[in-house]
Design an enzyme around this catalytic site. Structure first.
Site, PDB file in Angstrom:
ATOM      1  N   ARG A 183      -9.348   8.201  -1.437  1.00 42.97           N
ATOM      2  CA  ARG A 183     -10.357   8.636  -0.460  1.00 42.97           C
ATOM      3  C   ARG A 183     -11.231   9.730  -1.063  1.00 42.97           C
ATOM      4  NH1 ARG A 183      -8.988   6.976   5.105  1.00 42.97           N
ATOM      5  NH2 ARG A 183     -10.760   8.280   5.657  1.00 42.97           N
ATOM      6  N   HIS A 196      -5.580   3.684  -1.821  1.00 43.52           N
ATOM      7  CA  HIS A 196      -6.917   4.049  -1.350  1.00 43.52           C
ATOM      8  C   HIS A 196      -7.221   5.456  -1.856  1.00 43.52           C
ATOM      9  CE1 HIS A 196      -9.751   4.472   2.412  1.00 43.52           C
ATOM     10  NE2 HIS A 196     -10.346   4.795   1.274  1.00 43.52           N
ATOM     11  N   ASN A 212       0.858  -1.190   0.000  1.00 40.78           N
ATOM     12  CA  ASN A 212       0.000   0.000   0.000  1.00 40.78           C
ATOM     13  C   ASN A 212       0.898   1.245   0.000  1.00 40.78           C
ATOM     14  OD1 ASN A 212      -1.407   2.272   1.102  1.00 40.78           O
ATOM     15  ND2 ASN A 212      -3.063   0.898   1.673  1.00 40.78           N
ATOM     16  N   HIS A 238      -3.914  -4.285   7.555  1.00 38.98           N
ATOM     17  CA  HIS A 238      -4.066  -3.127   8.433  1.00 38.98           C
ATOM     18  C   HIS A 238      -3.248  -3.311   9.715  1.00 38.98           C
ATOM     19  CE1 HIS A 238      -5.579   0.497  10.227  1.00 38.98           C
ATOM     20  NE2 HIS A 238      -6.100   0.785   9.067  1.00 38.98           N
ATOM     21  N   GLU A 294      -8.583   0.508  -3.285  1.00 37.29           N
ATOM     22  CA  GLU A 294      -9.439   0.580  -2.092  1.00 37.29           C
ATOM     23  C   GLU A 294     -10.294   1.816  -2.212  1.00 37.29           C
ATOM     24  OE1 GLU A 294      -7.379   0.924   1.591  1.00 37.29           O
ATOM     25  OE2 GLU A 294      -6.272  -0.910   1.260  1.00 37.29           O
ATOM     26  N   THR A 353      -6.908   6.837   9.775  1.00 34.61           N
ATOM     27  CA  THR A 353      -6.834   5.754   8.793  1.00 34.61           C
ATOM     28  C   THR A 353      -8.117   4.942   8.928  1.00 34.61           C
ATOM     29  OG1 THR A 353      -5.519   3.854   8.048  1.00 34.61           O
ATOM     30  CG2 THR A 353      -5.539   4.275  10.407  1.00 34.61           C
ATOM     31  N   THR A 354      -8.288   3.930   8.067  1.00 36.22           N
ATOM     32  CA  THR A 354      -9.523   3.146   8.107  1.00 36.22           C
ATOM     33  C   THR A 354      -9.709   2.515   9.491  1.00 36.22           C
ATOM     34  OG1 THR A 354      -8.947   2.585   5.835  1.00 36.22           O
ATOM     35  CG2 THR A 354     -10.827   1.433   6.800  1.00 36.22           C
ATOM     36  N   GLU A 384     -11.242  -9.024   2.670  1.00 36.06           N
ATOM     37  CA  GLU A 384      -9.973  -8.673   3.307  1.00 36.06           C
ATOM     38  C   GLU A 384     -10.266  -8.580   4.795  1.00 36.06           C
ATOM     39  OE1 GLU A 384      -7.549  -5.494   1.707  1.00 36.06           O
ATOM     40  OE2 GLU A 384      -6.688  -5.103   3.692  1.00 36.06           O
ATOM     41  N   ARG A 429      -7.158  13.007   0.374  1.00 36.32           N
ATOM     42  CA  ARG A 429      -6.110  13.522   1.276  1.00 36.32           C
ATOM     43  C   ARG A 429      -4.720  12.998   0.933  1.00 36.32           C
ATOM     44  NH1 ARG A 429      -7.375  10.430   6.937  1.00 36.32           N
ATOM     45  NH2 ARG A 429      -9.406  11.381   6.651  1.00 36.32           N
ATOM     46  N   ARG A 442       3.018  18.770   1.584  1.00 31.36           N
ATOM     47  CA  ARG A 442       3.553  20.006   1.003  1.00 31.36           C
ATOM     48  C   ARG A 442       2.831  20.400  -0.287  1.00 31.36           C
ATOM     49  NH1 ARG A 442       8.669  21.953   2.338  1.00 31.36           N
ATOM     50  NH2 ARG A 442       8.874  21.799   4.579  1.00 31.36           N
ATOM     51  N   HIS A 473       1.010   6.100   1.823  1.00 30.46           N
ATOM     52  CA  HIS A 473       1.833   6.942   2.708  1.00 30.46           C
ATOM     53  C   HIS A 473       2.868   7.740   1.937  1.00 30.46           C
ATOM     54  CE1 HIS A 473      -0.153   5.388   6.164  1.00 30.46           C
ATOM     55  NE2 HIS A 473      -0.033   4.187   5.642  1.00 30.46           N
ATOM     56  N   GLY A 522       1.226  -1.299   4.333  1.00 34.28           N
ATOM     57  CA  GLY A 522       1.668   0.012   3.875  1.00 34.28           C
ATOM     58  C   GLY A 522       2.591   0.734   4.831  1.00 34.28           C
ATOM     59  N   HIS A 523       2.048   1.172   5.953  1.00 38.95           N
ATOM     60  CA  HIS A 523       2.762   2.115   6.811  1.00 38.95           C
ATOM     61  C   HIS A 523       4.136   1.606   7.232  1.00 38.95           C
ATOM     62  CE1 HIS A 523       3.770   4.243  10.568  1.00 38.95           C
ATOM     63  NE2 HIS A 523       3.289   5.270   9.894  1.00 38.95           N
TER      64      HIS A 523
HETATM   65  N1  PXP Z   1      -5.916  -2.742   4.074  1.00 36.84           N
HETATM   66  C1  PXP Z   1      -6.845  -1.758   4.177  1.00 36.84           C
HETATM   67  C2  PXP Z   1      -8.253  -2.062   3.801  1.00 36.84           C
HETATM   68  C3  PXP Z   1      -6.481  -0.471   4.587  1.00 36.84           C
HETATM   69  O1  PXP Z   1      -7.416   0.497   4.685  1.00 36.84           O
HETATM   70  C4  PXP Z   1      -5.124  -0.208   4.887  1.00 36.84           C
HETATM   71  C5  PXP Z   1      -4.709   1.174   5.289  1.00 36.84           C
HETATM   72  O2  PXP Z   1      -4.852   2.056   4.234  1.00 36.84           O
HETATM   73  C6  PXP Z   1      -4.194  -1.261   4.757  1.00 36.84           C
HETATM   74  C7  PXP Z   1      -4.626  -2.520   4.372  1.00 36.84           C
HETATM   75  C8  PXP Z   1      -2.743  -1.060   5.058  1.00 36.84           C
HETATM   76  O3  PXP Z   1      -2.601  -0.749   6.418  1.00 36.84           O
HETATM   77  P1  PXP Z   1      -1.194  -0.299   6.989  1.00 36.84           P
HETATM   78  O4  PXP Z   1      -0.834   0.988   6.334  1.00 36.84           O
HETATM   79  O5  PXP Z   1      -1.461  -0.155   8.460  1.00 36.84           O
HETATM   80  O6  PXP Z   1      -0.216  -1.384   6.669  1.00 36.84           O
END
Ligand code: PXP
Length: 249
Positions: A45, A43, A7, A190, A70, A100-101, A151, A49, A18, A10, A212-213
C-alpha cells in the site's frame, strides 16, 4: 479446478501493530507454499501500513510459486513493479481511510491512465490483472485496457446474507463467463472464507482465488495451543538454553 493464492498481508499487519520484526511474512510465505499455496499475494500500500518494500524484495527472491503484487495504479508503484518483476501485478483501488480494499476499480473512468500502465507493465513481461466488480461495462474496460486478466471482487457475495447470496453468486458466475468470452482470464477474491468459498471455486472458468484474512485467522486458531505450550515450557524450564534448546549445566 481453481488454484489458491494466499494473501499474507495480515501477517505483516500483526508485525506492524508493534513495529517489530515478528511475525515475518517472508518465511510465512514458505510455510504457505508447503501447505499447498499456488501463489503468494501481497498488497504494497502507498501508506505501507502492512507489507513493506523489503518484504516484496525478499519475497521476490524466495517465493517458489508465483508472486502476485497488488498495488494502486500510481507511477511510484509501477516503478517498483518494474524493478521487482513480480509474476503478476493486480491493480486495485486504494483509499487512505479504508480498512481494506473497498469495491473494484472504476476502469471505465480511468481507461486511458490504466491502459498506459498496463502496456508499460506488460511490455516488461509482467501480466496485469484488474480488480473489478462483475459488471459488464467494467469488464469491457478491462479488455479495452489491454489487460489479460481480471480479479472479480467477491466482497458483495461474501457480505450478502443467505437470501441475497445466490444472486451475488450468479453475478460472479455470469461475470466470469462474460470475461472469458472477451478473452480475459479470471481470478477472484476478497472476503472469501472456509464457509463461503466452495461455490466460488466451482464457477466454470475460475482460475485462482486470492484469500488472506480467513486463512491467517484460522492459523491463529489452529496454532495457538502449540504456541502457548511452547511458552509455558520455556517459563517452567529455566535451565533450558533459550538459543539452542539444550539443558544448561
Ligand atoms: N484480492 C484483493 C484484490 C484484495 O485487495 C484482497 C484483500 O487484501 C484480497 C483478495 C484478499 O481478501 P481477504 O483478506 O478478505 O481474503
Amino acid at each position: 479446478m481453481a488454484s489458491l493464492g494466499v494473501n499474507i498481508d495480515h501477517i505483516a499487519n500483526i508485525r506492524e501493530a508493534r513495529r517489530t520484526v515478528e511475525p515475518d511474512p517472508v518465511p510465512m510465505a514458505m510455510l504457505a507454499e508447503l501447505g499447498g499455496a499456488d501463489g503468494i499475494t501481497v498488497h504494497l500500500r502507498e501508506d505501507r501500513r502492512h507489507i513493506q518494500d523489503r518484504d516484496v524484495e525478499l519475497l521476490r527472491q524466495t517465493v517458489r510459486s508465483r508472486l502476485n503484487l497488488e498495488m494502486a495504479a500510481t507511477a511510484e508503484m509501477v516503478a517498483i513493479a518494474l524493478k521487482v518483476k513480480p509474476d503478476m501485478v493486480t491493480l486495485v483501488p486504494e483509499h487512505r481511510q479504508e480498512v481494506t480494499t473497498e469495491g473494484g476499480l472504476d476502469v471505465v473512468a480511468q481507461l486511458s491512465e490504466l491502459t498506459a500502465m498496463v502496456s508499460q507493465l506488460q511490455a516488461s513481461d509482467i501480466p496485469v490483472s484488474l480488480f473489478v466488480d462483475p459488471v459488464t461495462t467494467q469488464l469491457q474496460g478491462c479488455r479495452d485496457s489491454g489487460a489479460r486478466w481480471v480479479e472479480l471482487h467477491t466482497g458483495r457475495y461474501a457480505d450478502a446474507g443467505w437470501k441475497a447470496q445466490p444472486h451475488e453468486l450468479a453475478r460472479l458466475t455470469e461475470g466470469t463467463a462474460t470475461a472469458r468470452v472477451m478473452g480475459l482470464r479470471v481470478n477472484a477474491g476478497h472476503g472469501l472464507t472456509y464457509q463461503n468459498v466452495e461455490p466460488v471455486a466451482a464457477i466454470p472458468g475460475m482460475e485462482e482465488l486470492n484469500i488472506g484474512h480467513t486463512i491467517v485467522a484460522r492459523a491463529v486458531v489452529v496454532g495457538l495451543q502449540q504456541a502457548v505450550r511452547e511458552m509455558k515450557a520455556l517459563i517452567q524450564n529455566p535451565r533450558r538454553d533459550p538459543l539452542f534448546g539444550q539443558a544448561l549445566e
